[in-house]
Structures are given as C-alpha cells and as structure tokens.
Design a protein around this motif. Structure first.
Motif, PDB file in Angstrom:
ATOM      1  N   TYR A 133       0.872  -1.296  -0.060  1.00 26.65           N
ATOM      2  CA  TYR A 133      -0.021  -0.098  -0.019  1.00 26.65           C
ATOM      3  C   TYR A 133       0.993   1.240  -0.014  1.00 26.65           C
ATOM      4  CZ  TYR A 133      -3.107   3.988   1.836  1.00 26.65           C
ATOM      5  OH  TYR A 133      -3.996   4.942   1.889  1.00 26.65           O
ATOM      6  N   GLN A 179      -4.627  12.840  -8.782  1.00 30.37           N
ATOM      7  CA  GLN A 179      -5.941  12.749  -8.982  1.00 30.37           C
ATOM      8  C   GLN A 179      -6.534  11.202  -8.734  1.00 30.37           C
ATOM      9  OE1 GLN A 179      -3.158  13.668 -10.844  1.00 30.37           O
ATOM     10  NE2 GLN A 179      -3.886  15.814 -11.463  1.00 30.37           N
ATOM     11  N   GLU A 180      -5.675  10.202  -9.035  1.00 28.97           N
ATOM     12  CA  GLU A 180      -6.117   8.937  -8.738  1.00 28.97           C
ATOM     13  C   GLU A 180      -6.150   8.690  -7.236  1.00 28.97           C
ATOM     14  OE1 GLU A 180      -4.794   4.208  -9.855  1.00 28.97           O
ATOM     15  OE2 GLU A 180      -3.682   5.873 -10.548  1.00 28.97           O
ATOM     16  N   TYR A 181      -5.272   9.041  -6.612  1.00 36.34           N
ATOM     17  CA  TYR A 181      -5.009   8.920  -5.231  1.00 36.34           C
ATOM     18  C   TYR A 181      -6.613   9.563  -4.399  1.00 36.34           C
ATOM     19  CZ  TYR A 181      -3.884   8.836  -0.213  1.00 36.34           C
ATOM     20  OH  TYR A 181      -3.657   8.502   1.063  1.00 36.34           O
ATOM     21  N   THR A 237       1.473   6.909  -6.912  1.00 38.72           N
ATOM     22  CA  THR A 237       0.202   7.181  -7.506  1.00 38.72           C
ATOM     23  C   THR A 237      -0.035   8.815  -7.769  1.00 38.72           C
ATOM     24  OG1 THR A 237      -0.789   5.223  -6.065  1.00 38.72           O
ATOM     25  CG2 THR A 237      -2.466   7.066  -6.942  1.00 38.72           C
ATOM     26  N   SER A 242      -9.326  10.011  -6.201  1.00 33.91           N
ATOM     27  CA  SER A 242     -10.665   9.272  -6.570  1.00 33.91           C
ATOM     28  C   SER A 242     -10.846   7.896  -5.861  1.00 33.91           C
ATOM     29  CB  SER A 242     -10.513   9.429  -7.935  1.00 33.91           C
ATOM     30  OG  SER A 242      -9.587   8.334  -8.602  1.00 33.91           O
ATOM     31  N   ARG A 243      -9.875   7.399  -5.662  1.00 29.45           N
ATOM     32  CA  ARG A 243      -9.805   6.089  -5.076  1.00 29.45           C
ATOM     33  C   ARG A 243      -9.299   6.134  -3.753  1.00 29.45           C
ATOM     34  NH1 ARG A 243      -5.976   2.317  -8.818  1.00 29.45           N
ATOM     35  NH2 ARG A 243      -6.955   0.653  -7.368  1.00 29.45           N
ATOM     36  N   ARG A 244     -10.155   5.297  -3.100  1.00 30.98           N
ATOM     37  CA  ARG A 244      -9.813   5.225  -1.462  1.00 30.98           C
ATOM     38  C   ARG A 244      -8.852   4.323  -0.939  1.00 30.98           C
ATOM     39  NH1 ARG A 244     -15.440   4.350   1.919  1.00 30.98           N
ATOM     40  NH2 ARG A 244     -14.019   4.772   3.411  1.00 30.98           N
ATOM     41  N   LEU A 245      -8.512   3.060  -1.808  1.00 27.79           N
ATOM     42  CA  LEU A 245      -7.448   2.431  -1.555  1.00 27.79           C
ATOM     43  C   LEU A 245      -6.895   2.117  -2.922  1.00 27.79           C
ATOM     44  CD1 LEU A 245      -6.025   0.341   0.660  1.00 27.79           C
ATOM     45  CD2 LEU A 245      -7.691  -1.371  -0.156  1.00 27.79           C
ATOM     46  N   VAL A 246      -5.535   2.431  -2.846  1.00 26.80           N
ATOM     47  CA  VAL A 246      -4.638   2.260  -3.968  1.00 26.80           C
ATOM     48  C   VAL A 246      -3.640   0.991  -3.498  1.00 26.80           C
ATOM     49  CG1 VAL A 246      -3.246   3.081  -5.850  1.00 26.80           C
ATOM     50  CG2 VAL A 246      -5.342   4.652  -4.791  1.00 26.80           C
ATOM     51  N   PRO A 248      -1.422   1.226  -8.579  1.00 27.28           N
ATOM     52  CA  PRO A 248      -2.027   2.332  -9.279  1.00 27.28           C
ATOM     53  C   PRO A 248      -2.406   2.167 -10.870  1.00 27.28           C
ATOM     54  CG  PRO A 248       0.435   2.412  -8.787  1.00 27.28           C
ATOM     55  CD  PRO A 248      -0.047   1.380  -8.245  1.00 27.28           C
ATOM     56  N   HIS A 249      -3.279   2.841 -11.474  1.00 21.46           N
ATOM     57  CA  HIS A 249      -3.510   2.521 -12.862  1.00 21.46           C
ATOM     58  C   HIS A 249      -2.320   3.252 -13.867  1.00 21.46           C
ATOM     59  CE1 HIS A 249      -8.077   2.011 -11.519  1.00 21.46           C
ATOM     60  NE2 HIS A 249      -7.216   0.751 -11.690  1.00 21.46           N
TER      61      HIS A 249
END
Length: 291
Positions: A31, A41-43, A38, A45-49, A52-53
């Motif tokens: 994690y 923006q992705e961090y 990450t 928008s997502r609660r648990l990364v 990362p995309h």
C-alpha cells in the motif's frame, strides 16, 4: 512413510494460516509503495490504492525539488559508513578482552556494561558532555556518542568466548600478540557476527534523526532523515523550513509525500539486507546461547 490424513490436514492448515499471515504483513508495504507512485488525481478518486493504474512520480519530484536533499543524502551515507566502522572497531576491541577469562577486573567491567543497559544519565547530561567537548555542530557528535552498544557488546563477547582456546594458544606459540590474534584469527572466524552487527549499526545510523536535531544547527549538515521529517511536517501544514523548496511547484497530497518519504528512507536498507541475510540468523543467535 505415507503421511496420515491428520498430518496432511495439519500441513494444509499451516500453509493457509502462514500464507494469510504473510499477506497481512506484506499488504501495508504494498500500500505504501503503491501510494508513493500514484498520481494525485487517482489517489483522491480511489480510497485504497494497491496497484496504481498510472505511475506517477509527483511525490518524489516534490521531495527532490530541493538540492539540499542530495547533500543530506551524502551526509547520511558518510555517517552510516563512518559510524558503522567506528562502532565495529570499538565493539570488537572491547568485546575480545572481555571474552578472556584471565582478564583482571573482568566481572567488574561487565557489571558496568550491564548497568549502562538499565540506567543512563539522560538527554541533558549527554548534551552537556557533547557541548563541553566542543562537538556541537560537528559530525563527531553523531558518531562518538553511543559508539558501543552494550547489548551488541555482550553478544559479540559471548561469540568470541565460544572459540576454542587452542587456536589462541597455538598462535601465541608462533609469536602472535593479542592484536594479531584478534585481526588474523578471531575476526575472520567471526564474519557472521560481524556482518550481523554491521547491519544493526548501519540501520541505527541510517534511521537516526534525533541526535542531529539536538547537536547540528547547520541545516546543510542534517542527515536525510531530518530533512524527510521537515518535508512531512510541511506536507501536513506544519511549520518548517520551506525556503529550500520550489515555490512554483504544486504540492501533492500529504499522504503521497509521506509514502514517498517512507520509500526513500527504507529502500537503501532493503538493498543492503539481502547481502547480509545468510549471516544474519547465525550471527545473531550463536553468540547469545552462552553467557
């Protein structure tokens, strides 16, 4: 022999339990590493990364936006290497005589070593000693205090004590003195213990930051852990020295910066550990069997 049904079920339970336990211990590290790479923006928008995309280095770019960090990294490397060498030299030079049962006053010295593990003068007396010796704002203040760990000294003393007496007797017959015996016979046979305590001392120096806060006033002499602490304080909205950072740079979320800080402070030690792993268990245990 054919294994019974109960034995196979027991093995299956062990595999499942240890696998889940290992997963629980590894997930926090995954994690942290995933969050460090990450994008903001992705961090958000997502609660648990965990994975990362899209990979992003925004946290690392912000941390390395100050040239002082590279200077502090070189300071930390110097302190770690020099401090570990000093620790090993002093520890070996004290552990070897204490392993000799014919040393006069041996029990009294060992009692003083054990006493220092339980009681200490405290932070203020130590600061006054460092100041009276003129080591304030000097790297010596980070290297000499605590040059010998009492616990490591006792374990290494027990390691030396388990060596056959015939080795030293044969060396003395050949004309070797005590220092030559230590250098050419004892230390080569103690490489597992030396490697283990080198790792202990190196990790302690690498992670140390409180001593630098106490004794070092020049921020260009701060080790990297102190600067990383300042970065974490700044990312949390606290007061810190922000003059060295690029004011035009967009600051990423504080959690990404914290995770990047953890990665930077952890990865160097993780890179060193595999080279010492084969000596670690043997060196840590063999000297702690007998007292």
């Amino acid at each position: 022999m054919k294994e019974s049904l109960g034995g196979r079920l027991f093995d299956l339970f062990n595999y499942i339990f240890l696998g889940l336990f290992g997963l629980v211990t590894v997930l926090p590290f995954i994690y942290v590493v995933g969050g460090a790479f990450t994008s903001p923006q992705e961090y958000i928008s997502r609660r648990l990364v965990l994975f990362p995309h899209t990979l992003s280095l925004e946290g690392f770019k912000y941390i390395f936006s100050t040239p002082v960090l590279l200077t502090s990294l070189s300071v930390t490397i110097f302190i770690t290497v020099a401090g570990t060498l000093i620790n090993l030299v002093f520890t070996c030079l004290m552990a070897y005589p204490l392993s000799r049962k014919d040393l006069d006053g041996r029990k009294f010295i060992l009692l003083g070593v054990v006493f220092s593990m339980l009681f200490s003068g405290g932070m203020i007396p130590l600061f006054l000693v460092v100041k009276s010796l003129g080591m304030i704002d000097s790297f010596w203040s980070l290297l000499l205090p605590g040059a010998i760990s009492a616990f490591n000294l006792i374990v290494l003393k027990n390691f030396f004590q388990q060596m056959p007496d015939g080795l030293e007797e044969a060396a003395k017959i050949d004309g070797c003195n005590d220092l030559r015996i230590l250098w050419q016979i004892v230390l080569p046979l103690s490489l597992p213990a030396i490697a283990t305590f080198s790792l202990f001392y190196a990790v302690n120096h690498w992670n140390s930051f409180f001593s630098a806060i106490l004794y070092i006033n020049d921020n260009y002499k701060w080790p990297i852990q102190v600067w990383l602490r300042q970065i974490v304080i700044l990312s949390s909205g606290g007061l810190g020295d922000s003059a060295t950072f690029d004011s035009n740079y967009i600051v990423p979320p504080g959690q990404i910066i914290k995770m990047a800080v953890i990665v930077i402070s952890t990865v160097p030690i993780l890179c060193v550990y595999p080279f010492l792993q084969k000596h670690f268990a043997k060196g840590a245990l063999i000297g702690s069997v007998k007292g």
